[in-house]
Design a protein around this motif. Sequence first.
Motif, PDB file in Angstrom:
ATOM      1  N   ASP A 159       4.649 -13.492   3.806  1.00  0.00           N
ATOM      2  CA  ASP A 159       5.904 -12.745   3.639  1.00  0.00           C
ATOM      3  C   ASP A 159       5.641 -11.402   2.938  1.00  0.00           C
ATOM      4  O   ASP A 159       6.198 -10.373   3.331  1.00  0.00           O
ATOM      5  CB  ASP A 159       6.912 -13.560   2.822  1.00  0.00           C
ATOM      6  N   ASN A 160       4.795 -11.410   1.920  1.00  0.00           N
ATOM      7  CA  ASN A 160       4.480 -10.168   1.205  1.00  0.00           C
ATOM      8  C   ASN A 160       3.715  -9.184   2.089  1.00  0.00           C
ATOM      9  O   ASN A 160       3.969  -7.975   2.050  1.00  0.00           O
ATOM     10  CB  ASN A 160       3.670 -10.462  -0.064  1.00  0.00           C
ATOM     11  N   VAL A 161       2.781  -9.699   2.883  1.00  0.00           N
ATOM     12  CA  VAL A 161       2.029  -8.823   3.781  1.00  0.00           C
ATOM     13  C   VAL A 161       2.978  -8.194   4.797  1.00  0.00           C
ATOM     14  O   VAL A 161       2.893  -6.983   5.068  1.00  0.00           O
ATOM     15  CB  VAL A 161       0.883  -9.583   4.478  1.00  0.00           C
ATOM     16  N   ASP A 162       3.885  -8.988   5.360  1.00  0.00           N
ATOM     17  CA  ASP A 162       4.855  -8.442   6.307  1.00  0.00           C
ATOM     18  C   ASP A 162       5.723  -7.366   5.652  1.00  0.00           C
ATOM     19  O   ASP A 162       5.960  -6.309   6.236  1.00  0.00           O
ATOM     20  CB  ASP A 162       5.749  -9.550   6.874  1.00  0.00           C
ATOM     21  N   PHE A 163       6.181  -7.630   4.429  1.00  0.00           N
ATOM     22  CA  PHE A 163       7.040  -6.683   3.730  1.00  0.00           C
ATOM     23  C   PHE A 163       6.306  -5.365   3.484  1.00  0.00           C
ATOM     24  O   PHE A 163       6.811  -4.289   3.818  1.00  0.00           O
ATOM     25  CB  PHE A 163       7.511  -7.291   2.406  1.00  0.00           C
ATOM     26  N   TYR A 164       5.098  -5.455   2.897  1.00  0.00           N
ATOM     27  CA  TYR A 164       4.359  -4.218   2.572  1.00  0.00           C
ATOM     28  C   TYR A 164       3.827  -3.509   3.819  1.00  0.00           C
ATOM     29  O   TYR A 164       3.744  -2.290   3.849  1.00  0.00           O
ATOM     30  CB  TYR A 164       3.228  -4.507   1.586  1.00  0.00           C
ATOM     31  N   TYR A 165       3.495  -4.267   4.856  1.00  0.00           N
ATOM     32  CA  TYR A 165       3.038  -3.636   6.100  1.00  0.00           C
ATOM     33  C   TYR A 165       4.188  -2.863   6.751  1.00  0.00           C
ATOM     34  O   TYR A 165       4.000  -1.760   7.261  1.00  0.00           O
ATOM     35  CB  TYR A 165       2.462  -4.694   7.048  1.00  0.00           C
ATOM     36  N   THR A 166       5.384  -3.436   6.699  1.00  0.00           N
ATOM     37  CA  THR A 166       6.555  -2.746   7.237  1.00  0.00           C
ATOM     38  C   THR A 166       6.836  -1.467   6.445  1.00  0.00           C
ATOM     39  O   THR A 166       7.128  -0.412   7.026  1.00  0.00           O
ATOM     40  CB  THR A 166       7.789  -3.672   7.194  1.00  0.00           C
ATOM     41  N   LYS A 167       6.737  -1.553   5.099  1.00  0.00           N
ATOM     42  CA  LYS A 167       6.934  -0.362   4.255  1.00  0.00           C
ATOM     43  C   LYS A 167       5.872   0.698   4.559  1.00  0.00           C
ATOM     44  O   LYS A 167       6.173   1.895   4.586  1.00  0.00           O
ATOM     45  CB  LYS A 167       6.878  -0.732   2.770  1.00  0.00           C
ATOM     46  N   LEU A 168       4.641   0.271   4.802  1.00  0.00           N
ATOM     47  CA  LEU A 168       3.566   1.203   5.124  1.00  0.00           C
ATOM     48  C   LEU A 168       3.848   1.903   6.451  1.00  0.00           C
ATOM     49  O   LEU A 168       3.683   3.133   6.565  1.00  0.00           O
ATOM     50  CB  LEU A 168       2.218   0.474   5.184  1.00  0.00           C
ATOM     51  N   LEU A 169       4.283   1.148   7.453  1.00  0.00           N
ATOM     52  CA  LEU A 169       4.609   1.754   8.752  1.00  0.00           C
ATOM     53  C   LEU A 169       5.769   2.733   8.634  1.00  0.00           C
ATOM     54  O   LEU A 169       5.750   3.805   9.251  1.00  0.00           O
ATOM     55  CB  LEU A 169       4.926   0.668   9.778  1.00  0.00           C
ATOM     56  N   GLN A 170       6.775   2.399   7.828  1.00  0.00           N
ATOM     57  CA  GLN A 170       7.901   3.305   7.630  1.00  0.00           C
ATOM     58  C   GLN A 170       7.439   4.590   6.925  1.00  0.00           C
ATOM     59  O   GLN A 170       7.880   5.688   7.284  1.00  0.00           O
ATOM     60  CB  GLN A 170       8.997   2.629   6.805  1.00  0.00           C
ATOM     61  N   GLY A 171       6.565   4.454   5.941  1.00  0.00           N
ATOM     62  CA  GLY A 171       6.044   5.616   5.234  1.00  0.00           C
ATOM     63  C   GLY A 171       5.217   6.506   6.144  1.00  0.00           C
ATOM     64  O   GLY A 171       5.308   7.739   6.073  1.00  0.00           O
ATOM     65  N   MET A 172       4.415   5.901   7.001  1.00  0.00           N
ATOM     66  CA  MET A 172       3.603   6.680   7.951  1.00  0.00           C
ATOM     67  C   MET A 172       4.498   7.416   8.946  1.00  0.00           C
ATOM     68  O   MET A 172       4.242   8.569   9.292  1.00  0.00           O
ATOM     69  CB  MET A 172       2.627   5.765   8.698  1.00  0.00           C
ATOM     70  N   ALA A 173       5.563   6.768   9.424  1.00  0.00           N
ATOM     71  CA  ALA A 173       6.482   7.420  10.365  1.00  0.00           C
ATOM     72  C   ALA A 173       7.184   8.585   9.683  1.00  0.00           C
ATOM     73  O   ALA A 173       7.358   9.667  10.288  1.00  0.00           O
ATOM     74  CB  ALA A 173       7.503   6.405  10.877  1.00  0.00           C
ATOM     75  N   GLU A 174       7.578   8.414   8.429  1.00  0.00           N
ATOM     76  CA  GLU A 174       8.227   9.498   7.694  1.00  0.00           C
ATOM     77  C   GLU A 174       7.264  10.651   7.444  1.00  0.00           C
ATOM     78  O   GLU A 174       7.633  11.819   7.554  1.00  0.00           O
ATOM     79  CB  GLU A 174       8.758   8.955   6.362  1.00  0.00           C
ATOM     80  N   LEU A 175       6.004  10.329   7.150  1.00  0.00           N
ATOM     81  CA  LEU A 175       4.984  11.357   6.938  1.00  0.00           C
ATOM     82  C   LEU A 175       4.748  12.139   8.234  1.00  0.00           C
ATOM     83  O   LEU A 175       4.643  13.365   8.209  1.00  0.00           O
ATOM     84  CB  LEU A 175       3.686  10.715   6.453  1.00  0.00           C
ATOM     85  N   LYS A 176       4.677  11.442   9.368  1.00  0.00           N
ATOM     86  CA  LYS A 176       4.510  12.125  10.647  1.00  0.00           C
ATOM     87  C   LYS A 176       5.687  13.039  10.933  1.00  0.00           C
ATOM     88  O   LYS A 176       5.523  14.136  11.474  1.00  0.00           O
ATOM     89  CB  LYS A 176       4.351  11.100  11.782  1.00  0.00           C
ATOM     90  N   HIS A 177       6.884  12.568  10.587  1.00  0.00           N
ATOM     91  CA  HIS A 177       8.083  13.380  10.789  1.00  0.00           C
ATOM     92  C   HIS A 177       7.985  14.670   9.987  1.00  0.00           C
ATOM     93  O   HIS A 177       8.320  15.741  10.503  1.00  0.00           O
ATOM     94  CB  HIS A 177       9.315  12.571  10.382  1.00  0.00           C
ATOM     95  N   TRP A 178       7.559  14.585   8.720  1.00  0.00           N
ATOM     96  CA  TRP A 178       7.449  15.802   7.880  1.00  0.00           C
ATOM     97  C   TRP A 178       6.323  16.718   8.355  1.00  0.00           C
ATOM     98  O   TRP A 178       6.435  17.938   8.259  1.00  0.00           O
ATOM     99  CB  TRP A 178       7.193  15.406   6.412  1.00  0.00           C
TER     100      TRP A 178
END
Length: 116
Positions: free
Chosen positions: A93-112
Amino acid sequence: MAKVVPAEGLVSILKKRNDAVGDHPAQMQQKPSKRRVRFQEIDDNLDQDEVGSGSCILLILLCIATVFLSVGGTALYCTFGDMESPVCTDFADNVDFYYTKLLQGMAELKHWIYLS
């Protein structure tokens, strides 16, 4: 009553030599030694800032190594051990949570990056 005899060759630094002449006439015949004690300060070329930064880097590296060992050890246990244990379900559950947060952060970084 036992008589206290001082060790030969030692001179008390608490009493003057003249005070002990009456008690121990044999000490008067000894020549005072001409030994001198010289104190020397060690010149330490190591700067405190260098010591502090080295310690800080070592602490950070040890923290990173501890995180990798604990996460890696838990992942190995869950891969080859009991995958249905509470430890492994919480870990997944923790890996899924942090992996999802990492993917969201990468998408936001690509957007910027694309906006710049």
